[in-house]
Design an enzyme around this catalytic site. Structure first.
Site, PDB file in Angstrom:
ATOM      1  N   ASP A 135       0.836  -1.296  -0.189  1.00  0.00           N
ATOM      2  CA  ASP A 135       0.160  -0.067  -0.103  1.00  0.00           C
ATOM      3  C   ASP A 135       0.890   1.329   0.060  1.00  0.00           C
ATOM      4  O   ASP A 135       1.561   1.486   1.154  1.00  0.00           O
ATOM      5  CB  ASP A 135      -0.947  -0.012   1.266  1.00  0.00           C
ATOM      6  CG  ASP A 135      -2.062   1.153   1.020  1.00  0.00           C
ATOM      7  OD1 ASP A 135      -1.851   2.096   0.467  1.00  0.00           O
ATOM      8  OD2 ASP A 135      -3.185   0.669   1.612  1.00  0.00           O
ATOM      9  N   ASP A 336      -1.209   5.378  -6.727  1.00  0.00           N
ATOM     10  CA  ASP A 336      -1.789   4.397  -5.825  1.00  0.00           C
ATOM     11  C   ASP A 336      -1.763   3.151  -6.225  1.00  0.00           C
ATOM     12  O   ASP A 336      -2.518   2.825  -7.058  1.00  0.00           O
ATOM     13  CB  ASP A 336      -3.246   4.886  -5.223  1.00  0.00           C
ATOM     14  CG  ASP A 336      -3.844   4.161  -4.231  1.00  0.00           C
ATOM     15  OD1 ASP A 336      -3.233   4.086  -3.120  1.00  0.00           O
ATOM     16  OD2 ASP A 336      -4.869   3.537  -4.321  1.00  0.00           O
TER      17      ASP A 336
END
Length: 457
Positions: A135, A336
């Protein structure tokens, strides 16, 4: 109220996701059901080596989380991921906008953590096997621990079985860096908590020996999850690759110099060969780069300056404010790894969508959350190029187009923010990054893209 707007948006998006499911099933997804869920054809994951970790899709047909993590069909996967992306987008928006403290409520979804890729690691002495989510937009690391109330994992980390496990004491510098740090009554150990919408996580800040590939990170600080309520409990641990003080990058800066890259495999492929490469060694020498932008309010997010988008040879007319970076409002463009399909603010998406439709020239249909679809096998899709300061990235068709099971319907794999929500972020998501080596070089303040085929045919 912000929370009400989020609930309404998620209800609309979940309805759209259901439409995806029904339409694709009608198109023949039932015939592909056994193919998508079969694990007999899943290859063995190659071993990690050096400072390179193998990357697997968390929700794909060969998910290391087990058959229950994979969707029952390709249609089911798209439906699930569309809803996950909406949660993720609003979560990132809550990070980007200072003072915004809400995230969407969507029953049954992991709101706090909706990552799409995982790596293997080992924690403790003797080492216990873990799966950690990759992440890039999170700092804090957390791992479900034995005895956690409300954690859904069946393989938690057992601190009692590790001779090197240590709680972080209250009053220590590490404790001060934890989010919402507190010392529980009658405890000398540092605790922290995270709360979003109807969900909360409570963890004890702890340290232990973390092994990634062939490297050992001694006294690695992480949140040992003790209680999870609501719908936010993660099914695996988290490897936070953001830039905050407790992130993996910050804790290992002496080892890896705050530098990493990944090549993400296609989510539809059974043959994974994606990798996460830590440190400067082995990174591509010839690579196009763009400067990283610093948002002092949200330092963990990887902002870049996207200056435009080209469809075919035409730079589409996007209003400048839709792309402008503004630390005060959180507006701008971020990379992302946990969002699947790129999301653009409404004016930017409309410009791209309209030019794609004009160039294809075929009758337009919609498929759930995707509004630019064509029901023909002869679509000539125009090239889509993302324009950044100092770098242009032309996306191959596989990074731009979603196809139904039999290829009779194809859709533009991008979307606008959910209706009724004033999001400020453009999010360059993992599908648009797939089969590229994406370099994050924090000391030199740059992000780079180099074409690399990391999905086997």
């Amino acid at each position: 109220m912000p929370g009400s707007r989020c609930e309404m948006s998620m209800m609309m998006l979940c309805g759209a996701a259901l439409t995806v499911l029904l339409l694709l099933l009608a198109a023949g997804a039932a015939a592909s059901h056994s193919h998508y869920t079969s694990t007999s054809s899943c290859p063995a994951t190659p071993p990690d080596s050096g400072a390179t970790l193998q990357v697997s899709h968390a929700f794909g047909p060969c998910s290391p989380l087990g058959p229950e993590a994979a969707a029952p069909s390709w249609a089911g996967f798209l439906a699930d991921q569309a809803a996950r992306d909406a949660s993720r987008l609003l979560y990132l928006d809550s990070l980007a906008v200072r003072g915004r403290a809400y995230a969407p409520i969507a029953s049954g979804r992991q709101l706090l953590q909706t990552p799409t890729y995982v790596v293997r690691a080992r924690l403790g002495t003797p080492p216990q096997q873990l799966l950690l989510a990759v992440d890039t937009s999170n700092d804090a690391a957390w791992i479900p621990c034995a005895g956690c109330a409300g954690c859904p994992t069946s393989t938690p980390f057992n601190p009692a079985a590790s001779t090197s496990f240590r709680p972080v004491p209250c009053g220590s510098p590490l404790c001060a860096q934890a989010p919402n740090a507190a010392c529980p009554l009658n405890s000398k150990a540092c605790g922290f908590s995270l709360t979003y919408a109807d969900s909360s996580l409570q963890a004890a800040l702890s340290q232990d020996s973390l092994t990634v590939a062939n490297d050992v990170v001694k006294t690695y600080a992480f949140g040992c999850l003790q209680r999870a309520t609501g719908t936010a409990a993660p099914p695996q641990g988290l490897l936070g690759l953001g830039r905050g003080p407790l992130s993996f990058l910050s804790q290992t800066k002496d080892m890896y110099e705050a530098t990493f890259s990944y090549c993400l495999p296609s989510f539809k492929s059974l043959n994974f060969s994606g990798t996460l490469r830590l440190g400067r060694k082995g990174q591509p020498q010839r690579i196009k780069t763009t400067p990283l932008l610093a948002n002092p309010h949200r330092s963990s997010l990887y902002y870049v300056n996207m200056t435009g988008i080209r469809v075919g040879k035409k730079v589409v007319p996007i209003p400048a404010p839709a792309l402008a970076f503004d630390p005060a409002t959180g507006a701008g463009t971020v990379l992302d790894s946990g969002t699947m399909f790129t999301r653009l603010v409404a004016p930017a998406y409309a410009a791209v969508r309209d030019e794609v439709r004009r160039r294809v020239g075929a009758p337009v249909s919609s498929l759930g959350g995707f509004d630019t679809c064509f029901n023909t096998t002869t679509v000539a899709w125009p090239a889509v190029t993302l324009l950044f300061d100092g770098m242009h990235v032309t996306l191959p068709e596989e990074n731009v187009v979603i196809r139904s099971t039999y290829g009779t319907t194809s859709c533009l794999a991008m979307a606008a923010a959910p209706e009724g929500v004033n999001t400020v972020l453009n999010v360059i998501a993992s599908m648009q990054q797939q089969n590229h080596r994406v370099l994050f070089d924090v000391p030199n303040g740059r992000v780079g893209f180099a074409r690399e085929r990391c999905t086997a045919a």
